[in-house]
Design a protein around this motif. Structure first.
Motif, PDB file in Angstrom:
ATOM      1  N   ALA A   1       4.676   7.943  14.186  1.00 34.52           N
ATOM      2  CA  ALA A   1       3.762   8.541  13.203  1.00 34.52           C
ATOM      3  C   ALA A   1       4.002  10.056  13.111  1.00 34.52           C
ATOM      4  O   ALA A   1       4.088  10.608  12.013  1.00 34.52           O
ATOM      5  CB  ALA A   1       2.309   8.249  13.578  1.00 34.52           C
ATOM      6  N   LEU A   2       4.157  10.702  14.268  1.00 37.48           N
ATOM      7  CA  LEU A   2       4.404  12.148  14.272  1.00 37.48           C
ATOM      8  C   LEU A   2       5.702  12.478  13.542  1.00 37.48           C
ATOM      9  O   LEU A   2       5.760  13.421  12.760  1.00 37.48           O
ATOM     10  CB  LEU A   2       4.434  12.681  15.709  1.00 37.48           C
ATOM     11  CG  LEU A   2       4.617  14.187  15.842  1.00 37.48           C
ATOM     12  CD1 LEU A   2       3.528  14.970  15.117  1.00 37.48           C
ATOM     13  CD2 LEU A   2       4.644  14.579  17.329  1.00 37.48           C
ATOM     14  N   SER A   3       6.711  11.681  13.767  1.00 35.56           N
ATOM     15  CA  SER A   3       7.991  11.891  13.094  1.00 35.56           C
ATOM     16  C   SER A   3       7.836  11.760  11.570  1.00 35.56           C
ATOM     17  O   SER A   3       8.359  12.583  10.809  1.00 35.56           O
ATOM     18  CB  SER A   3       9.006  10.869  13.626  1.00 35.56           C
ATOM     19  OG  SER A   3      10.243  11.048  13.028  1.00 35.56           O
ATOM     20  N   LEU A   4       7.111  10.751  11.121  1.00 30.78           N
ATOM     21  CA  LEU A   4       6.901  10.545   9.683  1.00 30.78           C
ATOM     22  C   LEU A   4       6.028  11.648   9.093  1.00 30.78           C
ATOM     23  O   LEU A   4       6.245  12.078   7.956  1.00 30.78           O
ATOM     24  CB  LEU A   4       6.286   9.164   9.437  1.00 30.78           C
ATOM     25  CG  LEU A   4       7.182   7.979   9.827  1.00 30.78           C
ATOM     26  CD1 LEU A   4       6.416   6.662   9.795  1.00 30.78           C
ATOM     27  CD2 LEU A   4       8.432   7.910   8.956  1.00 30.78           C
ATOM     28  N   ILE A   5       5.070  12.141   9.871  1.00 27.29           N
ATOM     29  CA  ILE A   5       4.234  13.259   9.436  1.00 27.29           C
ATOM     30  C   ILE A   5       5.076  14.522   9.289  1.00 27.29           C
ATOM     31  O   ILE A   5       4.985  15.234   8.282  1.00 27.29           O
ATOM     32  CB  ILE A   5       3.080  13.496  10.442  1.00 27.29           C
ATOM     33  CG1 ILE A   5       2.068  12.360  10.353  1.00 27.29           C
ATOM     34  CG2 ILE A   5       2.410  14.845  10.234  1.00 27.29           C
ATOM     35  CD1 ILE A   5       1.157  12.268  11.565  1.00 27.29           C
TER      36      ILE A   5
ATOM     37  N   ALA B   1       2.871   8.144   6.077  1.00 29.68           N
ATOM     38  CA  ALA B   1       2.390   8.886   7.255  1.00 29.68           C
ATOM     39  C   ALA B   1       0.967   8.457   7.607  1.00 29.68           C
ATOM     40  O   ALA B   1       0.640   8.243   8.778  1.00 29.68           O
ATOM     41  CB  ALA B   1       2.446  10.391   6.985  1.00 29.68           C
ATOM     42  N   GLN B   2       0.128   8.298   6.577  1.00 31.89           N
ATOM     43  CA  GLN B   2      -1.260   7.906   6.810  1.00 31.89           C
ATOM     44  C   GLN B   2      -1.336   6.498   7.403  1.00 31.89           C
ATOM     45  O   GLN B   2      -2.118   6.250   8.325  1.00 31.89           O
ATOM     46  CB  GLN B   2      -2.025   7.963   5.491  1.00 31.89           C
ATOM     47  CG  GLN B   2      -3.471   8.193   5.684  1.00 31.89           C
ATOM     48  CD  GLN B   2      -4.073   8.865   4.464  1.00 31.89           C
ATOM     49  OE1 GLN B   2      -3.490   9.775   3.883  1.00 31.89           O
ATOM     50  NE2 GLN B   2      -5.228   8.415   4.082  1.00 31.89           N
ATOM     51  N   THR B   3      -0.525   5.586   6.895  1.00 30.99           N
ATOM     52  CA  THR B   3      -0.512   4.216   7.408  1.00 30.99           C
ATOM     53  C   THR B   3       0.008   4.199   8.842  1.00 30.99           C
ATOM     54  O   THR B   3      -0.543   3.499   9.693  1.00 30.99           O
ATOM     55  CB  THR B   3       0.343   3.312   6.497  1.00 30.99           C
ATOM     56  OG1 THR B   3      -0.177   3.385   5.162  1.00 30.99           O
ATOM     57  CG2 THR B   3       0.316   1.863   6.973  1.00 30.99           C
ATOM     58  N   ALA B   4       1.030   4.989   9.127  1.00 31.89           N
ATOM     59  CA  ALA B   4       1.562   5.068  10.494  1.00 31.89           C
ATOM     60  C   ALA B   4       0.486   5.583  11.452  1.00 31.89           C
ATOM     61  O   ALA B   4       0.347   5.078  12.573  1.00 31.89           O
ATOM     62  CB  ALA B   4       2.796   5.971  10.535  1.00 31.89           C
ATOM     63  N   LEU B   5      -0.295   6.559  11.004  1.00 30.50           N
ATOM     64  CA  LEU B   5      -1.407   7.064  11.820  1.00 30.50           C
ATOM     65  C   LEU B   5      -2.461   5.978  12.037  1.00 30.50           C
ATOM     66  O   LEU B   5      -2.996   5.836  13.135  1.00 30.50           O
ATOM     67  CB  LEU B   5      -2.071   8.259  11.137  1.00 30.50           C
ATOM     68  CG  LEU B   5      -1.503   9.626  11.419  1.00 30.50           C
ATOM     69  CD1 LEU B   5      -2.221  10.679  10.581  1.00 30.50           C
ATOM     70  CD2 LEU B   5      -1.596   9.978  12.894  1.00 30.50           C
ATOM     71  N   SER B   6      -2.756   5.219  10.996  1.00 28.38           N
ATOM     72  CA  SER B   6      -3.743   4.136  11.113  1.00 28.38           C
ATOM     73  C   SER B   6      -3.285   3.064  12.091  1.00 28.38           C
ATOM     74  O   SER B   6      -4.082   2.546  12.877  1.00 28.38           O
ATOM     75  CB  SER B   6      -4.015   3.506   9.743  1.00 28.38           C
ATOM     76  OG  SER B   6      -4.638   4.440   8.896  1.00 28.38           O
TER      77      SER B   6
ATOM     78  N   GLU C   1       0.831  -1.214   0.000  1.00 31.20           N
ATOM     79  CA  GLU C   1       0.000   0.000   0.000  1.00 31.20           C
ATOM     80  C   GLU C   1       0.860   1.256   0.000  1.00 31.20           C
ATOM     81  O   GLU C   1       0.558   2.231  -0.667  1.00 31.20           O
ATOM     82  CB  GLU C   1      -0.858   0.063   1.264  1.00 31.20           C
ATOM     83  CG  GLU C   1      -2.036  -0.857   1.317  1.00 31.20           C
ATOM     84  CD  GLU C   1      -2.656  -0.843   2.712  1.00 31.20           C
ATOM     85  OE1 GLU C   1      -2.838   0.261   3.271  1.00 31.20           O
ATOM     86  OE2 GLU C   1      -2.922  -1.935   3.228  1.00 31.20           O
ATOM     87  N   ILE C   2       1.902   1.237   0.813  1.00 35.33           N
ATOM     88  CA  ILE C   2       2.738   2.420   1.009  1.00 35.33           C
ATOM     89  C   ILE C   2       3.552   2.737  -0.236  1.00 35.33           C
ATOM     90  O   ILE C   2       3.712   3.902  -0.591  1.00 35.33           O
ATOM     91  CB  ILE C   2       3.664   2.227   2.229  1.00 35.33           C
ATOM     92  CG1 ILE C   2       2.828   2.168   3.515  1.00 35.33           C
ATOM     93  CG2 ILE C   2       4.712   3.338   2.303  1.00 35.33           C
ATOM     94  CD1 ILE C   2       3.592   1.699   4.745  1.00 35.33           C
TER      95      ILE C   2
ATOM     96  N   HIS D   1       8.228  14.691   8.755  1.00 32.57           N
ATOM     97  CA  HIS D   1       9.137  14.505   7.622  1.00 32.57           C
ATOM     98  C   HIS D   1       8.393  14.767   6.314  1.00 32.57           C
ATOM     99  O   HIS D   1       8.892  15.474   5.436  1.00 32.57           O
ATOM    100  CB  HIS D   1       9.732  13.093   7.640  1.00 32.57           C
ATOM    101  CG  HIS D   1      10.705  12.861   6.547  1.00 32.57           C
ATOM    102  ND1 HIS D   1      11.973  13.414   6.556  1.00 32.57           N
ATOM    103  CD2 HIS D   1      10.601  12.165   5.391  1.00 32.57           C
ATOM    104  CE1 HIS D   1      12.607  13.050   5.441  1.00 32.57           C
ATOM    105  NE2 HIS D   1      11.788  12.305   4.737  1.00 32.57           N
ATOM    106  N   TYR D   2       7.196  14.221   6.199  1.00 35.58           N
ATOM    107  CA  TYR D   2       6.376  14.448   4.998  1.00 35.58           C
ATOM    108  C   TYR D   2       6.108  15.941   4.817  1.00 35.58           C
ATOM    109  O   TYR D   2       6.251  16.485   3.729  1.00 35.58           O
ATOM    110  CB  TYR D   2       5.071  13.650   5.101  1.00 35.58           C
ATOM    111  CG  TYR D   2       4.020  14.048   4.090  1.00 35.58           C
ATOM    112  CD1 TYR D   2       4.261  13.907   2.724  1.00 35.58           C
ATOM    113  CD2 TYR D   2       2.802  14.563   4.494  1.00 35.58           C
ATOM    114  CE1 TYR D   2       3.298  14.270   1.794  1.00 35.58           C
ATOM    115  CE2 TYR D   2       1.830  14.920   3.562  1.00 35.58           C
ATOM    116  CZ  TYR D   2       2.085  14.784   2.225  1.00 35.58           C
ATOM    117  OH  TYR D   2       1.149  15.150   1.294  1.00 35.58           O
TER     118      TYR D   2
END
Length: 177
Positions: free
Chosen positions: A166-170, A47-52, A38-39, A172-173
């Motif tokens: 998730a926050l870190s990946l967000i 980021a969305q998957t990490a949040l999920s 998916e990613i 970064h995005y």
């Protein structure tokens, strides 16, 4: 090697590289690798998957805490700490859910509109992390030591770790946009 296998390997490498910048890289890779197809190599999808993943973890933890609240023989302080934690986990679930919707709604947003949406996401995920920490803080002190504290703390710490990732990946995005 087939194109699908190469794509999957590229996605896994993307996840590993992205996770290396998080606070808990091993957990990040472990929790996101199953979603490599998916990613792909899409930072927003990552980021969305990490949040999920974080939301799912928070939901199961909220369910666990709600079951603990029904235990017979809880001390008053334990009951209060569990009830407060349940509220905090409810807030976490709400905020992570809002963040997922907001990230999905970014679409083709550019400039200030993108910044505004990302600011909302970052604020809500940071608040969710604060809620998680507040729950753990509610069990501070020797009076609350025991199996209930240990079991709640272990689960909340895991939720906090995947939320932190998730926050870190967000972030970064957002910084690459």
């Amino acid at each position: 090697m087939s194109a699908a296998a190469a794509s999957s390997g590229g996605a896994r490498n993307f996840i590993k590289a992205s996770c290396s910048a998080t606070t808990y890289p091993a957990l990040c890779v472990q929790s996101l690798s199953a979603y490599a197809a998916e990613i792909q190599q899409n930072p927003r999808q990552l980021a969305q998957t990490a949040l999920s993943v974080s939301l799912s973890s928070a939901q199961s933890t909220r369910t666990f805490v709600s079951k603990l609240k029904k235990f017979k023989g809880l001390k008053n302080k334990e009951y209060e700490a569990i009830a407060d934690c349940l509220d905090e986990m409810g807030d976490t679930v709400d905020r992570l859910g809002q963040s997922i919707k907001e990230l999905k709604n970014i679409g083709k947003a550019k400039g200030q509109e993108f910044v505004w949406h990302m600011s909302n996401v970052e604020t809500w995920v940071s608040a969710a992390l604060t809620d998680e920490n507040t729950c753990v803080d509610g069990f501070a002190g020797k009076a609350l030591d025991g199996k209930i504290k240990a079991s709640i703390k272990a689960r909340i710490v895991k939720v906090a770790q995947v939320t932190s990732n998730a926050l870190s990946l967000i972030n970064h995005y957002a910084s690459k946009h």
